[in-house]
Scaffold this motif. Structure first.
Motif, short mmCIF file in Angstrom:
data_model
loop_
_atom_site.label_atom_id
_atom_site.label_comp_id
_atom_site.label_asym_id
_atom_site.label_seq_id
_atom_site.Cartn_x
_atom_site.Cartn_y
_atom_site.Cartn_z
N LEU A 166 0.82 -1.20 0.00
CA LEU A 166 0.00 0.00 0.00
C LEU A 166 0.86 1.26 0.00
N LEU A 167 1.90 1.24 0.81
CA LEU A 167 2.80 2.40 0.85
C LEU A 167 3.45 2.59 -0.52
N ASP A 168 3.75 1.49 -1.15
CA ASP A 168 4.38 1.54 -2.47
C ASP A 168 3.44 2.21 -3.47
N MET A 169 2.14 1.92 -3.35
CA MET A 169 1.17 2.50 -4.28
C MET A 169 1.16 4.01 -4.23
N VAL A 170 1.47 4.57 -3.06
CA VAL A 170 1.50 6.03 -2.97
C VAL A 170 2.92 6.57 -2.94
N GLY A 171 3.88 5.70 -3.18
CA GLY A 171 5.26 6.15 -3.28
C GLY A 171 5.92 6.43 -1.94
N LEU A 172 5.47 5.76 -0.89
CA LEU A 172 6.06 6.03 0.43
C LEU A 172 6.74 4.80 1.01
N ALA A 173 6.97 3.77 0.18
CA ALA A 173 7.50 2.51 0.70
C ALA A 173 8.85 2.68 1.38
N ASP A 174 9.67 3.61 0.92
CA ASP A 174 10.99 3.76 1.51
C ASP A 174 10.94 4.44 2.87
N LYS A 175 9.78 4.98 3.23
CA LYS A 175 9.67 5.64 4.53
C LYS A 175 8.81 4.84 5.50
N ALA A 176 8.71 3.56 5.23
CA ALA A 176 7.78 2.72 6.00
C ALA A 176 7.99 2.80 7.50
N ASP A 177 9.25 2.93 7.94
CA ASP A 177 9.51 2.92 9.38
C ASP A 177 9.59 4.31 9.99
N ARG A 178 9.36 5.32 9.17
CA ARG A 178 9.44 6.67 9.72
C ARG A 178 8.14 7.04 10.42
N LEU A 179 8.22 8.13 11.19
CA LEU A 179 7.03 8.64 11.86
C LEU A 179 6.38 9.73 11.02
N PRO A 180 5.09 9.92 11.17
CA PRO A 180 4.40 10.93 10.36
C PRO A 180 5.00 12.33 10.48
N ARG A 181 5.59 12.65 11.63
CA ARG A 181 6.10 14.01 11.77
C ARG A 181 7.31 14.26 10.88
N ASP A 182 7.91 13.18 10.34
CA ASP A 182 9.03 13.35 9.44
C ASP A 182 8.58 13.59 8.00
N LEU A 183 7.27 13.56 7.77
CA LEU A 183 6.77 13.68 6.40
C LEU A 183 6.47 15.12 6.03
N THR A 184 6.52 15.39 4.72
CA THR A 184 6.04 16.69 4.24
C THR A 184 4.52 16.64 4.20
N GLN A 185 3.91 17.81 4.04
CA GLN A 185 2.46 17.89 3.98
C GLN A 185 1.90 17.00 2.89
N ILE A 186 2.59 17.03 1.75
CA ILE A 186 2.11 16.26 0.61
C ILE A 186 2.20 14.76 0.89
N GLU A 187 3.31 14.36 1.52
CA GLU A 187 3.45 12.94 1.85
C GLU A 187 2.39 12.53 2.86
N MET A 188 2.02 13.44 3.75
CA MET A 188 0.98 13.12 4.72
C MET A 188 -0.35 12.91 4.04
N ARG A 189 -0.62 13.67 2.99
CA ARG A 189 -1.86 13.47 2.25
C ARG A 189 -1.88 12.10 1.61
N LYS A 190 -0.72 11.70 1.09
CA LYS A 190 -0.65 10.39 0.46
C LYS A 190 -0.85 9.29 1.49
N LEU A 191 -0.27 9.48 2.67
CA LEU A 191 -0.44 8.51 3.75
C LEU A 191 -1.92 8.41 4.11
N GLU A 192 -2.56 9.56 4.17
CA GLU A 192 -3.97 9.63 4.50
C GLU A 192 -4.79 8.80 3.51
N LEU A 193 -4.49 8.95 2.25
CA LEU A 193 -5.20 8.19 1.22
C LEU A 193 -4.88 6.70 1.34
N ALA A 194 -3.61 6.40 1.58
CA ALA A 194 -3.22 4.99 1.70
C ALA A 194 -3.93 4.33 2.87
#
Lengths: 291, 315, 244
Positions: free
Chosen positions: C128-156
């Motif tokens: 699922l993370l791969d589908m939104v392009g976040l697979a390489d950040k799988a072990d990171r915390l949300p606070r390390d994400l940019t706003q845009i990446e957070m939107r993608k996480l939200e959708l995922a």
């Protein structure tokens, strides 16, 4: 049990007077919790602090306790402002009010009680004032001055605050913060400063409430805990920020407590407030005059 | 480490501690040790609700004392083995926890916390007015000289039983952390609305946490009458339980089962030592100050400080 | 495909109304979404789009009207029960679980909606993370994400609930042209797999490309519902939202 009308009448009157006093005790929480959404469970601790300050002034300087409280108002205001500033910097700004902010206030409540025990011990303290002894007799009804004067002081304080909130610029800014902080921020007003002032006011009311408390009854450090249930029950039942609702709820609680005390014994009083709180939360969390 | 291994490790550690305490030869060690163990159980129980789900219970004393007074009441009716008393105490406190939760958990967390504060006062009032358990005058409980079946000194038996409870509570806490339930609890703490949207039955989980937490607190309180031999509401509902229940997990760290243990051992031992030298009120004042200090400066407790240091040394 | 008969619709909203005190947020909203449709929902800010989503998903309770999903009445069902039925939504302002890693954020809906696949959960999270392009950040915390990446996480995270109906609330706000295309492709692929999607957006290019049907909400009322090309020519819509 024989229901003497005299007894009933006096219980109701005492309840009303007590209710007026409860309004004074609660008004600070109506501001901090009802309007500013700050769960200041330590409010009773500030009230007890006020009681002890009135006590000291009364026993060492011979000052009237209520006068002493008025003199202490600015100090309490500053104390409130300082407490809010710490709360804001440590918790509100980081979004951690829920667990840590609550624990902070609980810590304050606790520290105040224990510190008072250390300084004053667990004995009951009382004050002396010319209106503590006498009772007005109006027909069948007894109006003990030691209940009447606090009630009047309480009503003056609540009325004064209500006027301030609705007619002064600063007061209306506080009401605006209570309604919509985001809008305020967008209008470039600083809600933090306004909240600090409001919280300072809320603690200032504790000074008067404390003096009035020690006029009504002798005080010892653990009494604060009895008031937590009452204060929040009244605040919620009264519809959170509404002063009129707070007054109404306070009167109702006062009457019910007084009736319970008269007919079932005074030791059940804390249970009454708690029951009120639970029922209100379960049935109508918006309160009687709720928004 | 798997759950079974953790359980075995705890058993071995407990046996070692018990043995060491016995070797020291001074019976006071068991007396003081019982109190520390009791606090570990209380702090861990508190954390199951407070640390994992983020709902703060200020009425630790109420749940704890209910367990103690259940024992007093049962003791007057019939002689039951201590573990059974603990079970009953746990059930009583658990039900009260469930009830409080049911009435307040649909609203915001602050209302639950306020309700627990008020609950403490009310339960104390009720017990003070209940003459069957001694009311305000208190109740005397005769402590048997030796334990049934095992034959050891009864205080050592109390120590052993409390060790058993600690093992149970720690195993449960750790198991929750690693399970689906633990994730559910964490989402409730992080963002309850998002948790609901993700399929987490938040109300049900909150009620579960409240019941479990309350039950364990009741179980921790159940042996108290035999320990103190005289129980009155003032000591049963002592302020010490109220503040320690909150301070120990917050000082130690709320994110895992280890935090409350650290907090309880640290603060509990400090208080046991300090009681001998300074007044108990001053003792409690220090705990209160530590609570406020940690909550402002080190919100993730000692565990959090250690984690930060580890992350810095790695970077 | 337009024109759906009530009765075979996956989601049926009938006369839904919602007030906040004296303010009418939604009035008499009727909407029927057949299974497999790609529906676009547009309207000015404050028109009630998110409120509608909240009422459908159960985050808010509406006073009037009713919502049926898979033929079942949703009134009385908590939000988590609706998610379990297969109705998932993403939040307009991302609401990640801040103390959990990205993978763990996705783990939660997978665990709690109980839609079993043969795959182990960890793999599903990564996929699922791969589908939104976040697979390489799988072990990171949300606070390390940019706003845009957070939107993608939200959708995922909404996708992790394996929904039959996915409501994407302004998932593309702030994304670059290419990123919008990525998300569009993702949603269209999802739709191809059988997921009904309601897309709430301001980016008209995306809306027009995506939607088989377009609904317009203005000031709490539905003012248009139909073929996208016709709707954007509707004078009421132009006046209220699209501008001259």
């Amino acid at each position: 049990m024989e229901m003497s009308l005299d007894l009933l009448g006096n219980a109701v009157v005492s309840g009303l007077l007590l209710g007026g006093f409860y309004a004074a005790v609660t008004i600070g929480v109506s501001i901090s919790f009802g309007m500013l959404d700050i769960v200041n469970i330590a409010h009773p601790a500030f009230i007890i602090l006020g009681s002890y300050i009135a006590y000291i002034a009364n026993t060492t300087l011979g000052m009237d306790p209520i006068l002493a409280a008025v003199v202490a108002l600015p100090a309490f205001y500053l104390l409130g402002a300082a407490v809010y500033q710490i709360y804001y910097l440590a918790f509100e700004r980081r979004g951690e009010e829920a667990l840590r902010g609550l624990a902070f206030f609980f810590g304050l409540l606790f520290i105040t009680e224990v510190a008072l025990v250390l300084v004053f011990g667990v004995d009951y303290r009382l004050v002396e004032a010319p209106y503590i002894g006498p009772t007005l007799h109006l027909g069948a009804v007894d109006l003990p001055l030691r209940l009447l004067v606090p009630c009047l002081v309480a009503l003056v304080m609540v009325g004064g605050l209500q006027l301030f909130l609705s007619h002064s610029f600063l007061g209306r800014a506080i009401l605006a913060v209570a309604q919509d902080q985001l809008a305020l921020r967008l209008m470039a007003a600083n809600p933090t400063r306004i909240k600090r002032i409001a919280f300072g006011l809320s603690i200032a009311t504790a000074s008067l409430a404390g003096a009035v408390l020690i006029v009504i009854q002798p005080v010892e450090p653990s009494i604060g805990r009895d008031y937590i249930g009452r204060v929040f029950a009244i605040c919620v039942l009264g519809g959170m920020g509404s002063f009129a609702g707070t007054l109404l709820a306070a009167l109702i609680l006062g009457i019910v407590e007084s009736l319970t005390a008269t007919f079932y014994g005074p030791s059940w009083a804390p249970a009454v407030a708690f029951g009120f709180l639970l029922i209100t939360l379960a049935v109508r969390p918006a309160g009687i005059l709720g928004r | 480490m798997s759950g079974t291994k953790f359980f075995l490790a705890l058993l071995i550690a407990s046996a070692a501690v018990f043995g060491a305490a016995g070797l020291i030869g001074n019976p006071y060690v068991f007396f003081a040790g019982y109190v520390v163990l009791q606090y570990i159980a209380l702090a861990t129980a508190w954390n199951i609700l407070g640390g994992y789900t983020g709902y703060v219970n200020f009425g630790t004393a109420a749940f704890f004392a209910l367990g103690a007074y259940t024992t007093v009441a049962l003791h007057k009716l019939t002689a039951l083995p201590l573990p059974i008393m603990m079970l009953v105490g746990g059930i009583v406190s658990g039900v009260v926890g469930l009830g409080t939760g049911y009435l307040t958990l649909r609203l915001r967390g602050a209302f639950f916390s306020i309700a627990t504060l008020a609950l403490a006062v009310v339960v104390q009032t009720l017990i003070t007015n209940w003459n069957f358990v001694g009311g305000s005058r208190g109740a005397y409980i005769v402590r048997p000289a030796t334990a049934p079946l095992l034959g050891i000194d009864y205080v050592q038996y109390l120590f052993l039983v409390m060790q058993g409870l600690v093992v149970l509570v720690l195993v449960v806490a750790r198991a929750i952390e690693r399970s689906r339930l633990g994730y559910g609890f964490a989402t409730i703490r992080d963002d309850e609305v998002a948790a609901e949207a993700s399929g987490v039955p938040t109300l049900r989980l909150k009620l579960l946490a409240t019941t479990l937490s309350g039950a364990f607190m009741g179980m921790a309180g159940a042996p108290l009458p035999y320990y103190v031999t005289y129980l009155d509401p003032a000591s049963g509902f002592s302020l010490a339980y109220a503040v320690n229940g909150v301070a120990m997990p917050l000082v130690g760290g709320t994110s895992s089962w280890l935090g409350p243990v650290i907090g309880a051992v640290l603060l509990g031992t400090l208080q046991q030592v300090a009681t001998v030298t300074i007044s108990s009120a001053l003792n409690l004042l220090i705990v209160g100050l530590m609570l406020v200090a940690f909550v402002i400066v080190a919100p993730n407790g000692i565990l959090g400080l250690v984690q930060v240091r580890r992350r810095r040394s790695r970077a | 495909m337009t024109g759906c008969q009530p009765g075979n619709a996956l989601l049926e909203v009938t006369s839904l109304g919602k007030r906040f005190g004296g303010f009418v947020a939604l009035e008499a909203i009727n909407l029927a979404v057949p299974e497999g449709e790609r529906l676009g929902l547009i309207g000015p800010n404050g028109s009630g789009k998110s409120t509608l989503v909240n009422c459908i998903s159960g985050t808010l309770r509406h006073e009037m009207g009713s919502v049926r999903f898979v033929g079942q009445k949703l009134e009385g069902l908590a939000a988590h029960e609706r998610t379990r039925l297969g109705l998932a939504r993403s939040f307009q302002l991302p609401r990640p679980f801040n103390t959990l890693s990205l993978a763990e954020n996705l783990r939660v809906p997978l665990l709690y909606t109980g839609r079993h696949t043969t795959q182990p959960i960890d793999q599903s999270c990564i996929d699922l993370l791969d589908m939104v392009g976040l697979a390489d950040k799988a072990d990171r915390l949300p606070r390390d994400l940019t706003q845009i990446e957070m939107r993608k996480l939200e959708l995922a995270r909404a996708m992790a609930a394996r929904p039959r109906l996915l409501i994407a609330d302004e998932a593309m706000a702030g994304l670059s042209h290419a990123e919008v295309d990525d998300i569009l492709a993702l949603l269209i692929r999802l739709n191809g797999q059988g997921v009904t999607v309601i897309l709430i957006e301001h980016i008209m290019r995306a809306v027009m490309h995506f939607s088989q049907r377009l609904v317009v909400l203005v000031a709490g009322r539905k003012i248009a519902d139909g073929d996208p090309a016709e709707v954007v020519r509707d004078p009421d819509v132009v006046r209220a939202y699209l501008g001259e």
